[in-house]
Structure formats: structure tokens, C-alpha cells
Design a protein around this motif. Structure first.
Motif, PDB file in Angstrom:
ATOM      1  N   PRO A  68       0.782  -1.238   0.000  1.00 33.26           N
ATOM      2  CA  PRO A  68       0.000   0.000   0.000  1.00 33.26           C
ATOM      3  C   PRO A  68       0.810   1.281   0.000  1.00 33.26           C
ATOM      4  N   LEU A  69       2.146   1.199   0.128  1.00 34.88           N
ATOM      5  CA  LEU A  69       2.943   2.425   0.139  1.00 34.88           C
ATOM      6  C   LEU A  69       2.966   3.087  -1.240  1.00 34.88           C
ATOM      7  N   ASP A  70       3.187   2.292  -2.284  1.00 38.44           N
ATOM      8  CA  ASP A  70       3.123   2.789  -3.662  1.00 38.44           C
ATOM      9  C   ASP A  70       4.177   3.850  -3.978  1.00 38.44           C
ATOM     10  N   TRP A  71       5.341   3.758  -3.380  1.00 34.61           N
ATOM     11  CA  TRP A  71       6.413   4.696  -3.714  1.00 34.61           C
ATOM     12  C   TRP A  71       7.169   4.145  -4.928  1.00 34.61           C
ATOM     13  N   TRP A  72       6.521   4.207  -6.094  1.00 40.16           N
ATOM     14  CA  TRP A  72       6.984   3.484  -7.270  1.00 40.16           C
ATOM     15  C   TRP A  72       8.410   3.838  -7.681  1.00 40.16           C
ATOM     16  N   LEU A  73       8.843   5.056  -7.411  1.00 41.16           N
ATOM     17  CA  LEU A  73      10.194   5.460  -7.790  1.00 41.16           C
ATOM     18  C   LEU A  73      11.261   4.686  -7.019  1.00 41.16           C
ATOM     19  N   CYS A  74      10.869   4.105  -5.899  1.00 40.53           N
ATOM     20  CA  CYS A  74      11.832   3.328  -5.109  1.00 40.53           C
ATOM     21  C   CYS A  74      12.187   1.997  -5.769  1.00 40.53           C
TER      22      CYS A  74
ATOM     23  N   TRP B 297       3.385 -13.317  -7.955  1.00 42.77           N
ATOM     24  CA  TRP B 297       3.202 -12.143  -7.110  1.00 42.77           C
ATOM     25  C   TRP B 297       4.536 -11.415  -6.935  1.00 42.77           C
ATOM     26  N   ALA B 298       4.492 -10.106  -6.717  1.00 47.55           N
ATOM     27  CA  ALA B 298       5.672  -9.291  -6.394  1.00 47.55           C
ATOM     28  C   ALA B 298       6.657  -9.171  -7.557  1.00 47.55           C
ATOM     29  N   ARG B 299       6.183  -9.348  -8.779  1.00 48.33           N
ATOM     30  CA  ARG B 299       7.028  -8.989  -9.904  1.00 48.33           C
ATOM     31  C   ARG B 299       7.187  -7.471  -9.905  1.00 48.33           C
ATOM     32  N   VAL B 300       8.343  -6.995 -10.308  1.00 44.11           N
ATOM     33  CA  VAL B 300       8.638  -5.560 -10.215  1.00 44.11           C
ATOM     34  C   VAL B 300       7.573  -4.725 -10.920  1.00 44.11           C
ATOM     35  N   ALA B 301       7.068  -5.205 -12.037  1.00 47.81           N
ATOM     36  CA  ALA B 301       6.052  -4.453 -12.778  1.00 47.81           C
ATOM     37  C   ALA B 301       4.821  -4.170 -11.946  1.00 47.81           C
ATOM     38  N   PHE B 302       4.499  -5.046 -11.013  1.00 43.40           N
ATOM     39  CA  PHE B 302       3.292  -4.875 -10.213  1.00 43.40           C
ATOM     40  C   PHE B 302       3.435  -3.773  -9.168  1.00 43.40           C
ATOM     41  N   SER B 303       4.616  -3.168  -9.083  1.00 44.81           N
ATOM     42  CA  SER B 303       4.783  -1.967  -8.258  1.00 44.81           C
ATOM     43  C   SER B 303       4.524  -0.708  -9.075  1.00 44.81           C
ATOM     44  N   GLN B 304       4.235  -0.881 -10.365  1.00 45.51           N
ATOM     45  CA  GLN B 304       4.112   0.255 -11.274  1.00 45.51           C
ATOM     46  C   GLN B 304       2.705   0.384 -11.838  1.00 45.51           C
ATOM     47  N   GLY B 305       1.708   0.203 -10.973  1.00 41.38           N
ATOM     48  CA  GLY B 305       0.325   0.296 -11.416  1.00 41.38           C
ATOM     49  C   GLY B 305      -0.028   1.662 -11.963  1.00 41.38           C
ATOM     50  N   GLU B 306       0.657   2.689 -11.485  1.00 43.68           N
ATOM     51  CA  GLU B 306       0.371   4.046 -11.930  1.00 43.68           C
ATOM     52  C   GLU B 306       1.657   4.866 -11.821  1.00 43.68           C
ATOM     53  N   SER B 307       2.521   4.760 -12.835  1.00 39.04           N
ATOM     54  CA  SER B 307       3.814   5.437 -12.815  1.00 39.04           C
ATOM     55  C   SER B 307       4.233   5.784 -14.234  1.00 39.04           C
ATOM     56  N   LEU B 308       5.410   6.366 -14.364  1.00 38.97           N
ATOM     57  CA  LEU B 308       5.938   6.695 -15.694  1.00 38.97           C
ATOM     58  C   LEU B 308       6.284   5.445 -16.487  1.00 38.97           C
ATOM     59  N   PHE B 309       6.483   4.327 -15.809  1.00 38.26           N
ATOM     60  CA  PHE B 309       6.820   3.076 -16.492  1.00 38.26           C
ATOM     61  C   PHE B 309       5.581   2.328 -16.990  1.00 38.26           C
TER      62      PHE B 309
END
Length: 501
Positions: free
Chosen positions: A22-28, A127-139
């Protein structure tokens, strides 16, 4: 030196965790990968392996902490097993770092690692593939070009390029600026990916979240009829809101996975409860049912229920949850873990895509855990499913980090396939995601709720939908080939040293 590597590995794993919901700090995510690369760079494969394992364990322990609902032992075993894939990737990366343009080859290796752990053991764990941290980002836009694997590659490449700039301490400032410029260019270029416009057609979809009486492993309570009645009553509440003019009339209604654990084919009471609620709302409704298959098996089914004719077409879940819907190595597991008996009757996987005619559209049914699997979602879209409908039951994991992680997957799938995604969950998070990956509406958790949303019906296919797994295979072959070249060069170098000696 070793302490510095350990600190970088731990910091990288923690940074990667913070990129996920839930943090969603996608740049990290690229920053975390850059730190992991720094811990591995110019070290031997054996040391790289355990550093990779360490960073993976630090990353996965909090990221999949929702597994603790089943038990801490299962949580530790899952993390321990999954971390082995990162260890193997890190050992191979130690070879690849010797090559020119190594950030590119490292990105390919990362995709290969995520593919492998999405496949094995026992059906894989994507689960936890890197792409799944980028639901709403520049990537995120890269999903429309090459799906989830290309997003993972882009994030990994960006992080590796940042690491290259920092690690090239002896290089001239101009040469160090090149990887920094390239790292910045990767996410910025995502903005150039073509977007799709509306096609002018919409459909009104009713979403029902009925809630459940229990929590944790016993979320559905001792009386399955309570869950069924909760969802039937919420469906009737939706129907009343439509009659009162508070909500627009739906063209179809969607209920969650496990909205009935009582088989409506075999139980007259369950069938009547469902039929009464569907008749009240007056439109075709997608029911989430657990149904018997023969005497010993069952299926998790998305069942179309017509207000006149009753039960009709259906989709059976293809990717089943191990130890949740079936028990692998059943005899051994049941002997060792009493909790495994809670699975009960073993589920049987379906073998057809989830294209179901529901009212004026053919929806694409995706069942809970399956939203993490590229092939299942893509197959449903290719079969004509639009919009996508995700029925899910996260009741055992309510208020953990699982529901927001699953919603992030839906956001990425929407962009990947140019399809709206509607999620109906027993306890939340139910939501509507637009085709450009924005959450337009969502529920709170552990409450009964319902709504009618106007959803665009898109038919244009993205490049990712058309080419399927080709980008993933290209990236994996590239990474594997780089390992082969690095190993060959290392052997030649060793032969020359022996001959010179």
C-alpha cells in the motif's frame, strides 16, 4: 567492503518493498534495484548468490506478509523458496557484469528470473514482480507495448543504469553522465507510447460487495448461507436504489468469487436465493460459485445467471491457488500439516478462456489469483472479453497488503490490454479501473457496498495483446545469451592465463 555489500543488499530489498502497495512509492523500485546491483557488482558468483538471496528475503518478507494469515511457517517457506530464484539470478549476473552494456543484459536476466518463478514450483508464484509496483507510474505505459515483462525490464534497466553511473567512479564525468541520461530517458520515453481513445460505446455494470461474517482463515464463518444471503441482500439493495432513482439501471451485475459456497446446481434453497435476487435486479448477473464436479472434486466458477432462465454459461478458474483450492502432494502434506485439511474437496482447473456473454457485452472473466498470470488475462482478451471482470475473494486477507497489491495488478492489466477492469470482491477492494489504469471508484474493506458504474467498451488491441509473450522471450533469450558469452569469455581468459604461465 563485505559490510558495504550487505548494507546495499538490505537497503535495496527494503526500497523495493516500499515501491509496492500500500505504500506505492513506485520510484523506489529502480532505486532499490540499483542498490541490489551495487551489492553484486564485481563479486564472485557464490557471494553474489547469497547477497541476492538476502536482498530477496528482505524484499519479500514484508511484501507477501499477507501470507501470515495461513501461518508464519508458510510465510517463511514461501519467502525462502522464492528467494532462491533471486539467488540464481544474482550468481549469473556476476558473470554478466563483466560485459559491455551490462545493464541491458541484467534487465533480461531479471525478466528470466520472474518468468521462472511464475512457472515453478506447483504452478509458480507471479506475485511481487517488479512491474506490479508500477500500477500508476511513468513506467506503466510500457505495458501496452510488451506487457508486464517489458515493464519489469524497463524498471530494472533504469535501476541498473543508475548503479552503473555510481559504480563507474574512475570514469570521466562525461562518461558517467551517459548512464544517468539513459536512466532518466527510460521512464520519460514511456510517455511516447500511443494512447487509445474512446470508441463511443459504454455499458452500465452493477458491482456488489456483500461482506462476510468472519475473519482470517475462517472468514466465511460456520454457516456458508450467511455469505450467500449477504450478497443476495446487497443485490436487492442495488435493485431498490435503481428503482428509487439513486443509481442508473445496470445492463449487468457482477458478484464476487465465492459469493456462494453452496452449490446452486445441487441445493434448491441456494438456487432460489440467487434467482430471487437476480430477478429483483432484472438483468443478467455473474455469480461466483463453488460447485461440485463429480463426487470428489469441485470448481471455482464464474456463472452467468439470467433473471428468466437461471444458470447458464460459465467459466471455471484455470490457475488454482495451491493449498487454498487444492493440495499438491496431498498425502504427504496432509500428514504434516493439519491446516491443509481446510482445503477440503480438491478443485479442478478449467481449460477455456473466460469470454462470457453477459447482457449486451462479452465480458472477460478473470478469477482472483489469475490476474497475476499474463497468459490467462491475455487469453481472455483475445477471446473477445471486454471489459475485464475480476471476481475475487480476499476475505482471509482483509486489511493486509494483498487487496491493494491485487488492485495494482488490475491497473496494469487495464493499460496492457486497453480494457476497463471491474473488480467485485467479497470484502474489498471492489473497484472500477479505466482503460488508462486510473481507479475511478473503489470500496472500503470489510463493509457491504454496491454501485453502478458506466464502463467504456474497448475493442482495439494493444501491441502487447497482439504479440503476446514474444517480448518476454526476446528479453529472456537476450539475458541467457549474455550469460553464455560471459562464461565463454571467462573460460578463454582462464585458458590464456594458464598458457602464459
Amino acid at each position: 567492503m563485505l559490510l558495504g555489500r550487505v548494507v546495499a543488499a538490505v537497503a535495496g530489498g527494503l526500497a523495493l518493498y516500499t515501491a509496492f502497495p500500500p505504500l506505492d512509492w513506485w520510484l523506489c523500485a529502480p532505486l532499490g534495484i540499483g542498490l541490489i546491483v551495487a551489492s553484486l557488482y564485481r563479486t564472485r558468483p557464490r557471494r553474489a548468490a547469497w547477497l541476492g538471496y538476502l536482498s530477496a528475503a528482505v524484499f519479500l518478507l514484508p511484501t507477501v506478509a499477507w501470507v501470515r494469515t495461513i501461518g508464519d511457517d508458510v510465510w517463511f517457506m514461501l519467502v525462502g523458496t522464492e528467494s532462491l530464484f533471486y539467488a540464481a539470478m544474482a550468481a549469473l549476473a556476476a558473470l554478466v557484469f563483466r560485459l559491455p552494456a551490462w545493464p541491458v543484459w541484467f534487465g533480461g536476466l531479471w525478466v528470466l528470473m520472474e518468468w521462472a518463478r511464475s512457472l515453478v514450483p506447483i504452478g509458480g508464484f507471479p506475485w511481487a514482480r517488479v512491474a506490479f509496483s508500477q500500477g500508476e507510474s511513468l513506467f506503466t505505459p510500457y505495458a501496452a507495448l510488451g506487457g508486464v515483462p517489458l515493464v519489469s525490464f524497463a524498471v530494472t534497466l533504469c535501476g541498473a543504469l543508475l548503479a552503473q553511473a555510481v559504480l563507474s567512479r574512475r570514469a570521466a564525468v562525461v562518461r558517467r553522465a551517459v548512464p544517468v541520461g539513459l536512466a532518466l530517458a527510460v521512464p520519460v520515453l514511456g510517455l511516447a507510447v500511443p494512447r487509445f481513445g474512446d470508441e463511443g460505446r459504454t455499458v452500465n455494470i452493477g458491482i456488489v460487495q456483500g461482506n462476510v461474517p468472519g475473519r482470517g482463515m475462517y472468514a466465511l464463518g460456520d454457516e456458508p448461507a450467511v455469505v450467500l444471503k449477504n450478497h443476495a441482500n446487497e443485490t436487492k439493495r442495488l435493485a431498490q436504489a435503481v428503482r428509487d432513482g439513486k443509481l442508473p439501471k445496470p445492463d449487468l451485475v457482477v458478484l464476487p468469487e465465492n459469493s456462494t459456497d453452496i452449490d446452486p446446481y445441487r441445493d434448491e434453497t441456494a438456487r432460489q436465493i440467487i434467482h430471487d435476487s437476480v430477478q429483483d435486479v432484472g438483468v443478467p448477473t455473474l455469480i461466483g460459485a463453488v460447485v461440485a464436479i463429480g463426487a470428489e472434486h469441485r470448481a471455482t466458477r464464474s456463472l452467468v445467471w439470467d433473471p428468466v432462465t437461471g444458470a447458464g454459461d460459465y467459466y471455471d478458474k484455470q490457475h488454482l491457488v495451491p493449498f487454498g483450492e487444492y493440495t499438491p502432494f496431498k498425502e504427504i502434506v496432509l500428514a504434516l500439516w493439519e491446516r491443509a485439511s481446510l482445503v477440503g474437496r480438491q478443485s479442478v482447473a478449467g481449460d477455456q478462456p473466460g469470454d462470457l456473454k453477459l447482457g449486451p457485452v462479452t465480458i472477460g472473466a478473470v478469477n482472483c489469483y489469475e490476474v497475476a498470470y499474463d497468459d490467462t488475462v491475455r487469453g481472455t482478451v483475445r477471446a473477445g472479453g471486454t471489459p475485464l471482470v475480476v471476481q475475487t475473494n480476499n476475505a482471509s486477507y482483509a486489511e493486509s497488503n494483498l487487496p491493494p497489491q491485487q488492485l495494482a495488478m488490475s491497473k496494469l492489466r487495464a493499460v496492457e490490454h486497453n480494457r476497463a477492469v471491474v473488480t467485485a470482491a467479497t470484502t474489498g477492494i471492489s473497484a472500477y479501473v479505466t482503460p488508462d489504469g486510473k481507479v475511478s471508484w473503489q470500496t472500503r474493506e470489510l463493509v457491504a457496498d454496491m454501485n453502478v458504474v458506466k464502463v467504456p467498451v474497448r475493442t482495439q488491441e494493444t501491441i502487447a495483446t497482439r504479440v503476446g509473450a514474444l517480448p518476454e522471450w526476446a528479453l529472456m533469450v537476450m539475458g541467457a545469451a549474455a550469460v553464455g558469452v560471459a562464461a565463454w569469455r571467462g573460460r578463454r581468459r582462464g585458458d590464456r592465463m594458464r598458457n602464459d604461465g
